[in-house]
Write an enzyme that holds these catalytic residues in place. Sequence first.
Site, mmCIF file in Angstrom:
data_model
loop_
_atom_site.group_PDB
_atom_site.id
_atom_site.type_symbol
_atom_site.label_atom_id
_atom_site.label_comp_id
_atom_site.label_asym_id
_atom_site.label_seq_id
_atom_site.Cartn_x
_atom_site.Cartn_y
_atom_site.Cartn_z
ATOM 1 C CE LYS A 59 -3.796 -2.488 1.914
ATOM 2 N NZ LYS A 59 -4.284 -3.272 3.014
ATOM 3 C CD GLN A 103 -3.535 -4.995 6.009
ATOM 4 O OE1 GLN A 103 -3.361 -4.022 5.309
ATOM 5 N NE2 GLN A 103 -4.107 -6.103 5.554
ATOM 6 C CG ASP A 140 -10.226 -1.469 3.606
ATOM 7 O OD1 ASP A 140 -9.883 -1.606 2.414
ATOM 8 O OD2 ASP A 140 -9.556 -1.884 4.567
#
Length: 281
Positions: A50, A94, A117
Amino acid sequence: MSAVMMDGKTLAAKIRRDIREKCAAMRRPPSLAVVLVGDDPASAVYVRNKEHDCAECGITCADHRLPASATQQELLALVDRLNRDAAVDGILVQLPLPLHLDAQQVLRAIDPGKDVDAFHPENVGRLLLGQPQYLPCTPSGIMELLRAYDISPAGKRCVVIGRSNIVGKPMAMLLLQADATVTVCHSKTPDLQSHCLQADILVSAVGHAGLITADMVKEGAVVIDVAMNRGQDGKLCGDVDYAAASEKAAYITPVPGGVGPMTRAMLMKNTYLAAQRRRNG
Ligand code: NAP
């Protein structure tokens, strides 16, 4: 028939270039905060990827690392600080989190406007209503891939294998909204093969190498392999027997190089969108 390989790697690179151009035109670059708890090696690799993608797109990426022993309160306090930080456009925690932490509570704590997300219940609900502000990265990456190859799900029979909150369910929802007739299969589905053989578009998101054999693929189907497994040889592979299925499918995604890069590109797109939305008030 030998299927056309759907090249997610090349398409994702093009999307990153487009995002880079858009970010360069902003007065302040978009910024993504990535929260990593503990030292899971796979998560560390995902976070590194990322950071790499952000650098390529001209997005500022700040890592926030907590030890594996971090408490729920410490993690929630960090999320709260990032929610309030005007310089942060997008927040990503994460997953998976260490087992003693409540991931759902943490996801609920993220400001839905910074939830790149799209895992916050508000964003999940918006998706269900057909009013999304962010689309979840893996299913939206697949929709982009279909568009790039001029494959319309409208009127098609689509079979999604897997019903997770991050892949299977939102994938089914996006296909439904694109006017497909959708069947969702899972571990309790009897006779998976008969469902698969109906599929004009087959999406497998299970995580079981070799699950989808050529005799489960309809002639001329589009086969999307979401899974990321380690084969016996240690190499990355999907759920689908790629070589054999390619002889029957019209289009097929490889693993690696299919859905994975598209997922990463969609995170960059969502971060850009988050920044743009915040700049426009
Ligand atoms: P998950 O939460 O473990 O869900 C797996 C799903 O597969 C479940 O719904 C399960 O059914 C179903 N299933 C298990 N065995 C089955 C069988 N024999 N027949 C039919 N269905 C079966 O996994 P996930 O997070 O959705 O991820 C799925 C795969 O995609 C993994 O390999 C993951 O690494 C990969 N992935 C890739 C990307 C990418 O960007 N390429 C992104 C996310 C995930 P039940 O619900 O009944 O248990």
